[in-house]
Design an enzyme around this catalytic site. Structure first.
Site, PDB file in Angstrom:
ATOM      1  CG  ASP A 256       9.418  -5.805   9.161  1.00 47.92           C
ATOM      2  OD1 ASP A 256       9.757  -6.509   8.012  1.00 47.92           O
ATOM      3  OD2 ASP A 256       8.346  -5.202   9.107  1.00 47.92           O
ATOM      4  CB  ILE A 257       8.811  -0.810  10.603  1.00 47.29           C
ATOM      5  CG1 ILE A 257       8.633   0.379  11.433  1.00 47.29           C
ATOM      6  CG2 ILE A 257       7.831  -0.772   9.399  1.00 47.29           C
ATOM      7  CD1 ILE A 257       8.718   1.556  10.806  1.00 47.29           C
TER       8      ILE A 257
ATOM      9  CD  GLU B 280       6.135  -3.430   2.246  1.00 46.52           C
ATOM     10  OE1 GLU B 280       5.586  -4.294   2.816  1.00 46.52           O
ATOM     11  OE2 GLU B 280       6.782  -2.259   3.134  1.00 46.52           O
TER      12      GLU B 280
ATOM     13  CG  HIS C 111      14.220  -7.709   2.433  1.00 49.65           C
ATOM     14  ND1 HIS C 111      14.009  -7.046   1.050  1.00 49.65           N
ATOM     15  CD2 HIS C 111      13.131  -8.148   2.890  1.00 49.65           C
ATOM     16  CE1 HIS C 111      12.713  -6.878   0.917  1.00 49.65           C
ATOM     17  NE2 HIS C 111      12.222  -7.529   1.910  1.00 49.65           N
TER      18      HIS C 111
ATOM     19  CG  HIS D  20      11.080 -11.208   5.702  1.00 50.27           C
ATOM     20  ND1 HIS D  20      10.214 -10.164   6.091  1.00 50.27           N
ATOM     21  CD2 HIS D  20      11.021 -11.059   4.316  1.00 50.27           C
ATOM     22  CE1 HIS D  20       9.929  -9.478   5.214  1.00 50.27           C
ATOM     23  NE2 HIS D  20      10.405  -9.966   4.057  1.00 50.27           N
TER      24      HIS D  20
END
Ligand code: 5GP
Length: 131
Positions: free
Chosen positions: A29-30, A88, A93, A95
């Site tokens: 994750d960025i 978002e 996805h 996490h």
């Protein structure tokens, strides 16, 4: 239009890859909530995770399990927390977050801002442990 995650999977947008197979792609994750925070994404572009077919969802969890084992081996932590938000980015996805205490998984706090070099080093460590 392709989702941002489909563009990452296609290599049009750079990412720090952790693992990949025919169906799924895992990358850092960025804006991590904890070091090693990883996203597991199906290559099939579906918005809502519970719209995936049962067998795809099952294989996604099995893939996530292997990624989590690599994270656990690479990042000092008590265990790997798993969550699904999806508010978002409209591409399903999971996490996967290395945690030692509950607040490590809290998304309301200020996110970490690792440099590209730090992200590259963390991804490499996890990648090397992935089996
Ligand atoms: P969610 O959809 O689960 O609410 O949040 C999407 C997650 O994707 C966030 O944690 C956000 O930091 C991450 N994210 C959004 N855009 C990018 C991107 O371009 N690259 C990477 N590596 N992560 C992203």
């Amino acid at each position: 239009m392709a989702s941002i995650f489909s563009r990452i999977i296609a290599g049009e947008i750079p990412s720090h890859k952790v693992a990949e197979n025919d169906e799924f792609y895992a990358f850092l994750d960025i804006n991590p909530v904890a070091k090693g925070h990883t996203l597991v994404v199906p290559k099939q572009e579906v918005d809502y995770i519970f719209d995936l077919d049962d067998d795809v969802l099952g294989r996604m969890m099995t893939f996530a399990k292997r990624v989590a084992a690599a994270q656990q081996a690479a990042i000092p932590c008590k265990r790997i927390g798993l969550t699904v938000i999806g508010l978002e980015v409209p591409h399903a996805h999971i996490h996967l977050i290395p945690i030692t205490q509950e607040p490590d998984m809290y998304f309301g706090k200020e996110k970490l801002t690792p440099s590209q070099e730090e992200l590259a080093e963390t991804a490499k460590k996890i990648r090397e442990k992935y089996k």
